[in-house]
Design an enzyme around this catalytic site. Sequence first.
Site: not given
Ligand code: DHE
Length: 565
Positions: A342, A52, A384, A106, A55-56
């Site tokens: 983000h 959680c 996104h 959500m 996001c929150h």
């Molecule tokens: Fe991510 C990138 C934050 C949920 C998989 N994610 C990022 C980045 C951020 C971020 C800040 C950019 C990083 C960078 O480029 O320096 N992600 C968050 C969250 O805050 C969020 C919404 C909730 C959380 O609790 O993390 C979240 N993200 C997810 C997922 O649910 C995903 C699908 C699976 C997981 O691992 O939790 C996920 N995020 C990814 C991936 C990237 C990513 C695979 C990199 C993408 C890329 O091609 O560079």
Amino acid sequence: MRTHPQLARIPAMLVSALAFAAFGAAAQPATSAPPMTAAELEAGKKIYFERCAGCHGVLRKGATGKNLEPHWTAKGADGSMQEGGTLKLGTQRLERIIGLGTEGGMVNYDDILTKEEINIMARYIQQTPDVPPEFSLKDMEQSWKLIVPVAERPKRQMHKVNLKNVFAITLRDAGKLALVDGDTKEIWQILDTGYAVHISRLSASGRYVYTVGRDGLVTLIDLWYETPTTVATVKLGADARSVDTSKFKGFEDKYLIGGTYWPPQYSIMEGETLKPLKVVSTRGNTVDGDYHPEPRVASIVSSMIKPEWVVNVKETGQIMLVDYSDIKNLKTTTIESAKFLHDGGWDASKRYFLVAANASNKIAAVDTKTGKLAALVDTKKIPHPGRGANFTHPTFGPVWATGHLGDAVVTLISTPSEKASDAKFKTHNWKVVQELPMPGAGNLFVKTHPKSTNLWADMPMNPERENAESVYVFSLKDLNKAPVKIDVAKDSGLPQTKALRRATHPEYNEAGDEVWISLWGGKTDQSAIVVYDDKTLKLKKVITDPRIVTPTGKFNVWNTQHDIY
Ligand code: DHE
């Protein structure tokens, strides 16, 4: 009280890795919040962190997700369910929201959490939020492990694997990283990392992979060994999402920067050893002028045209350009944009960084040459981009694409180009030139490649199974044509499971002729990486193994090293 068997299944390793003990004294239930036992509070704390907080927010002030502070989650001290005309949530409504999700974006947790866990969470978020401890340079130093000093590492590549086509693949819930040989499609090595590695980034040299876990652990992996080997680790804090090295000429891999969600700060380390050098807080004022106690560091990227990192601070909406040429006398430029920053990526020229301000439904573009905001582009709901995708539109010239979590489109934004032949497209720059219709919302990542004529888009957060388990492919030759649907779960040949098998994160191979998709199943289900021929869209290979569980992000060495997307 006995812990529920479902909770007992959570590996002890994860519990310690997440350092929950360090989350301070047990939460004191607010007078109006429903009672919880100490074991339930601990379980709630752990699930909140894992599922959680991203996001929150740790302090529950809200960002991508809504504010979850007790003043509106819990009954008033007098038992009232109203606050200033707003209906408070209370346990039953919270259980429904957590279980079934909302139209606001959500996701439903009824296939991830048990009924009892959902009930615990509904009560947990009515308690006063826990405030985790800070994490200083000294804490980083104590966590730092230099496993192999630079002088003792291989002097040359000790194998014949084509490193440019290796894929670093996050095995999210296993807390591991799989390194897969892209030529043979064999698993080369699976290594322990932090929990739920969020991203992998490459050193400027292409030799090292850096991963950052949700638990703040950075792992430095050397690909020159016979089999990839972890040579250093360090902890950045309790909760992190981003890392990148210094890539400007003369500074290649000298430094690594890591951004944390908790504490809200960024840290600078030595690139080849991870020795901690500096910690800088991001606490401060938002673009609206309000103080925020938890401005988390979202995406970070390294400029190739200046010795600078672009650091995107989520809650404040401020984009910081951090000049690393003299880290003792650190200079930063703070650029006002919009909330909440983000993820994002470069335009084709790599001069402009485009980042989603997701709560404002905008894309902010920063000009890294002038150090100024180039544009704030209005888009559909909750852009996104991942890192986005760059290609030349037949009518509008160079464009950068982003998908949307909250709307059924892929947005194409015209980006500037210094080529004389592109001058005719100038009038379109920083405008949305086309919105490609998708079958629903819930997209996370789009991808193309300079050698491809396709644009791939996933939709893992769509509530319909058939959408979440598929990807959609647009032809760049005819963007008015509906995308081709590919049922990745079906193509994997794996049995259907209760949990959705989300098809996510398309990634090209080095040659740009194959696309790899993660099939992200339940945390105990065997999953797969499904590989397609980019030209024919035909299935090429299913990479599966009992160790392939919860694969999410995949990072091809060459494409990641050179920001090709
Ligand atoms: Fe991510 C990138 C934050 C949920 C998989 N994610 C990022 C980045 C951020 C971020 C800040 C950019 C990083 C960078 O480029 O320096 N992600 C968050 C969250 O805050 C969020 C919404 C909730 C959380 O609790 O993390 C979240 N993200 C997810 C997922 O649910 C995903 C699908 C699976 C997981 O691992 O939790 C996920 N995020 C990814 C991936 C990237 C990513 C695979 C990199 C993408 C890329 O091609 O560079």
